[in-house]
Design an enzyme around this catalytic site. Structure first.
Site, PDB file in Angstrom:
ATOM      1  N   CYS A   1       0.708  -1.243  -0.199  1.00 54.28           N
ATOM      2  CA  CYS A   1       0.099   0.057  -0.009  1.00 54.28           C
ATOM      3  C   CYS A   1       0.976   1.075   0.115  1.00 54.28           C
ATOM      4  CB  CYS A   1      -0.960   0.113   1.169  1.00 54.28           C
ATOM      5  SG  CYS A   1      -1.722  -1.514   1.545  1.00 54.28           S
TER       6      CYS A   1
ATOM      7  N   ARG B   1       3.162   1.403  -7.374  1.00 46.91           N
ATOM      8  CA  ARG B   1       3.273   0.354  -6.458  1.00 46.91           C
ATOM      9  C   ARG B   1       2.210  -0.641  -6.524  1.00 46.91           C
ATOM     10  NH1 ARG B   1       6.046   2.303  -1.654  1.00 46.91           N
ATOM     11  NH2 ARG B   1       4.755   0.781  -0.471  1.00 46.91           N
TER      12      ARG B   1
ATOM     13  N   TRP C   1      -3.379  -2.182  -1.490  1.00 46.81           N
ATOM     14  CA  TRP C   1      -3.259  -3.257  -2.383  1.00 46.81           C
ATOM     15  C   TRP C   1      -3.727  -4.267  -1.403  1.00 46.81           C
ATOM     16  CZ3 TRP C   1       0.155  -7.764  -2.532  1.00 46.81           C
ATOM     17  CH2 TRP C   1       0.165  -8.242  -4.025  1.00 46.81           C
TER      18      TRP C   1
ATOM     19  N   ASN D   1      -0.019   0.246   6.362  1.00 52.14           N
ATOM     20  CA  ASN D   1       0.562  -0.435   5.378  1.00 52.14           C
ATOM     21  C   ASN D   1       1.353  -1.672   5.976  1.00 52.14           C
ATOM     22  OD1 ASN D   1       1.768  -1.751   3.135  1.00 52.14           O
ATOM     23  ND2 ASN D   1       3.216  -0.189   2.667  1.00 52.14           N
ATOM     24  N   GLY D   2       0.771  -2.967   5.956  1.00 52.73           N
ATOM     25  CA  GLY D   2       1.333  -3.883   6.639  1.00 52.73           C
ATOM     26  C   GLY D   2       0.183  -4.897   7.081  1.00 52.73           C
TER      27      GLY D   2
ATOM     28  N   GLU E   1      14.892 -22.632 -13.454  1.00 51.39           N
ATOM     29  CA  GLU E   1      14.470 -21.426 -13.197  1.00 51.39           C
ATOM     30  C   GLU E   1      15.801 -20.250 -13.363  1.00 51.39           C
ATOM     31  OE1 GLU E   1      12.247 -19.537 -12.738  1.00 51.39           O
ATOM     32  OE2 GLU E   1      12.923 -17.513 -11.575  1.00 51.39           O
TER      33      GLU E   1
ATOM     34  N   LYS F   1      15.986 -16.926 -15.725  1.00 45.63           N
ATOM     35  CA  LYS F   1      16.124 -15.801 -15.603  1.00 45.63           C
ATOM     36  C   LYS F   1      17.131 -14.978 -16.619  1.00 45.63           C
ATOM     37  CE  LYS F   1      13.524 -14.549 -13.173  1.00 45.63           C
ATOM     38  NZ  LYS F   1      12.514 -15.734 -13.315  1.00 45.63           N
TER      39      LYS F   1
ATOM     40  N   HIS G   1      23.225 -37.857 -20.963  1.00 50.91           N
ATOM     41  CA  HIS G   1      22.386 -38.231 -22.167  1.00 50.91           C
ATOM     42  C   HIS G   1      21.924 -37.247 -23.219  1.00 50.91           C
ATOM     43  CE1 HIS G   1      21.351 -41.573 -19.296  1.00 50.91           C
ATOM     44  NE2 HIS G   1      21.321 -40.815 -18.432  1.00 50.91           N
TER      45      HIS G   1
END
Ligand code: AGP
Length: 610
Positions: free
Chosen positions: A2, A27, A73, A99-100, A483, A487, A506
């Site tokens: 938030c 944000r 958010w 916020n939290g 992963e 990236k 292989h």
């Protein structure tokens, strides 16, 4: 995450609040609101974009010199007007933005309701407003004292700003786990969740630290600790551009978000570990716990990085919870005629909660009668709403297109799910507690890797000229090889492939020559000797080796061209540490090649088409 903005001074507050909220739009949010000291306190809130809020404010004359604003958010409660901040007490004499996450809000709310408080939202935040109101009526000497006393009853995280018509000349702010910055102007003061919201007015700022509170007036600020002792804070001059401020001064969101990962793991774990009984406390699974005890198979559906997280989850859950798992690409699942029984659970993993392929797979599973679960970051997203139950990541919005902090949070939540399912089955309380303790050590171990990022930057510059790379890992680290290769592909456009190390002979080994570097993950784990043999096979063909090993290893540097060290944890959690250097490596290769890692070509943050 938030966004918070507050103003107190000699100018009109409302325009400053609206401008600040617009600077915080990057944000990500789903609703916005303001409260100003006009006609007592006047609050205007609206779901959706800030322009909806501006339309509601049009034509209203709200002249005020104090105010707070918020972009939400959603974490608790859907994004509708009643859940939009600011939140008030019973009589609208006090207003706050937050916020939290207040973990113990349910018990606090029950107590406050028993004292006669009437709530109007589903949020954890509103509990704070009523708690401060109650403490004032219980005799707290002033607003800062009441806020301080309230925060001593709170478990969780907060970045907070509070105003009251009974204390019209102050804004009280506090910080624990969610950033708060004060702006110091000439006869005016500001508060924000990040400096980008106030740099247009002042570059003199004070960053609060965890456990600090401040009382803001038009003439300045006072900072005190939660136990009310004074704290001396000296303002600093910030020379960031607005864009840099959004990235906490970092050059890219991707780096900012990688650096957030210790806190992201803390937030993903927060309130979810019971160290007494070695349990994972997952409120979002409470209603389906009995059905989860009965399942005999778990199918994980996801795409991209989320799919690779699912592959790690397969190793975790099968080895530690004894539940058969298969992992399917969202884009393949429903064309495969999957076998679903009433004892099958299907878990969708998705940062955005909007990935079309994953959503389609989920709907297919639901139509066939599976119990559907989600591990989702975006609260209230389509996948989150369509699953029977789930666990939110609490990783905050991820702006960088290449997933980093969300991926690490997905692995963390999968470890919690493993603990949850395992303790429903054969996992002992002793092992459950060991797993819980190791999870709590992860943030500091991640921080140690991040602290050596300059070494990884040098290493990345050395290998940035490669046109191909092979990533290798075994067991839990095979998906991390996939992963890591993704990236590198995504942000540097170097062709890279991830392989299970044992699979190299292989076929892929035919590619190896002095111009084809391999990044091999070889922590000192149960398969270390086998992976070491793979490295020797590569060396015999002249393949350059970048080795990622554990910090006590003395021998890898004898046969690797470069070595990256990381802390050692239990094998099930080593993938969470192993991916961090690979993220950093990809980022620094991309930057050294002159690319913008936040906006990789051809890619979108959320793939909402099949
Ligand atoms: C990962 O870096 C990519 N951005 C992409 O593979 C992503 O993981 C995939 O599109 C899934 O997105 P989701 O987690 O939002 O469903």
């Amino acid at each position: 995450m938030c966004g918070i903005i507050g103003y107190i001074g000699k100018r009109e507050a409302l325009p400053i609040l609206l401008e600040g909220l617009k600077r915080l739009e990057y944000r990500g949010y789903d609703s916005a609101g303001v409260c100003v000291s006009a006609q007592g306190l006047t609050t205007v809130r609206s779901p959706g974009k800030i322009k909806n809020l501006e339309e509601k404010l049009a034509g209203r004359s709200l002249s005020a010199s104090v105010g707070i604003g918020h972009t939400r958010w959603a974490t608790h409660g859907p994004p509708v007007e009643k859940n939009t901040h600011p939140h008030a007490d019973c009589h609208g004499r006090l207003s706050l933005v937050h916020n939290g996450i207040i973990e113990n809000y349910s018990e606090l709310r029950r107590k406050l309701e028993s004292q006669g408080h009437v709530f109007s939202s589903d949020t954890d935040t509103e509990t704070l407003a009523h708690l401060i109101e109650q403490l004032l009526s219980d005799g707290a000497s002033d607003l800062p004292s009441a806020v301080r006393a309230a925060l001593k009853q709170v478990r969780g995280t907060y970045g907070l700003a509070v105003i009251s018509q009974d204390y019209p000349d102050v804004i009280v702010v506090a910080r624990l786990g969610s950033p708060i910055v004060l702006g110091i102007g000439d006869g005016e003061s500001f508060v924000a969740s990040d400096a980008s919201a106030i740099l247009g007015h002042t570059r003199r700022v004070v960053f609060l630290d965890d456990g600090e509170m401040a009382t803001l007036t038009g003439d300045g600020y006072q900072v005190r600790s939660l136990d009310d002792s004074p704290i001396q804070k000296t303002p600093e001059e910030v020379d960031w551009s607005d864009e840099q401020a959004q990235k906490n001064g970092q050059p890219h969101f991707m780096l900012k978000e990688m650096l957030e990962q210790p806190d992201v793991v803390r937030n993903s774990l927060r309130g979810r570990l019971d160290l007494g009984d070695g349990l994972a406390v997952l409120g979002g699974l409470r209603d389906v716990a009995d059905r989860l005890r009965q399942i005999d198979r778990l199918i994980i559906v996801a795409c991209g990085s989320a799919y690779y997280a699912g592959l790690v989850g397969e190793y975790m859950i099968e080895a530690n919870a004894g539940v058969p798992v298969e992992v399917e690409l969202g884009s393949e699942f429903r064309y495969r005629k999957p076998i679903i029984t009433p004892q099958t659970a299907v878990l969708a993993i998705s940062q955005s909660g909007e990935t079309a392929d994953t959503l389609a797979a989920l709907r297919e599973a639901k139509m066939k009668g599976a119990l559907t679960l989600g591990i989702v970051n975006a609260v209230g997203s389509t996948i989150a709403r369509e699953t029977d139950a789930g666990v939110y990541n609490h990783a905050g919005p991820e702006v960088g297109v290449a997933s980093t902090k969300a991926f690490v949070s997905q692995l963390t939540v999968l470890a919690l799910l493993t603990l949850f399912l395992g303790r429903q089955r054969q996992m002992s309380v002793t092992y459950g507690n060991k797993l819980a303790q190791e999870l709590l050590h992860l943030p500091d171990m991640i921080q140690k890797i991040l602290d050596q990022r300059q070494n990884i930057e040098l290493l990345a510059k050395r290998w940035a000229g490669a046109s191909d790379m092979l990533y290798l890992g075994r067991n839990y680290l095979a998906p991390i090889a996939f992963e890591g290769a993704l990236k590198l592909k995504e942000v540097s456009y170097i062709h890279a492939e991830g392989y299970a190390a044992g699979e190299m002979k292989h076929g892929p080994i035919a590619l190896i020559d002095p111009g084809f570097p391999c990044l091999v993950m070889c922590p000192e784990d149960s398969l270390y000797e086998k992976t070491k043999s793979n490295i020797q096979e590569l060396k015999a063909r002249g393949g350059p080796i970048i080795a990622l090993t554990t910090e006590d290893n003395q021998e890898v540097s004898q046969f690797a061209d470069d070595v990256i060290f990381m802390s050692k944890t239990i094998e099930m959690l080593q993938p969470i540490l192993s991916v961090i250097p690979l993220q950093l490596f990809a980022y620094y290769v991309a930057v050294s090649k002159g690319f913008d890692p936040d906006k990789p070509r051809n890619l979108a943050k959320s793939v909402t088409v099949e």
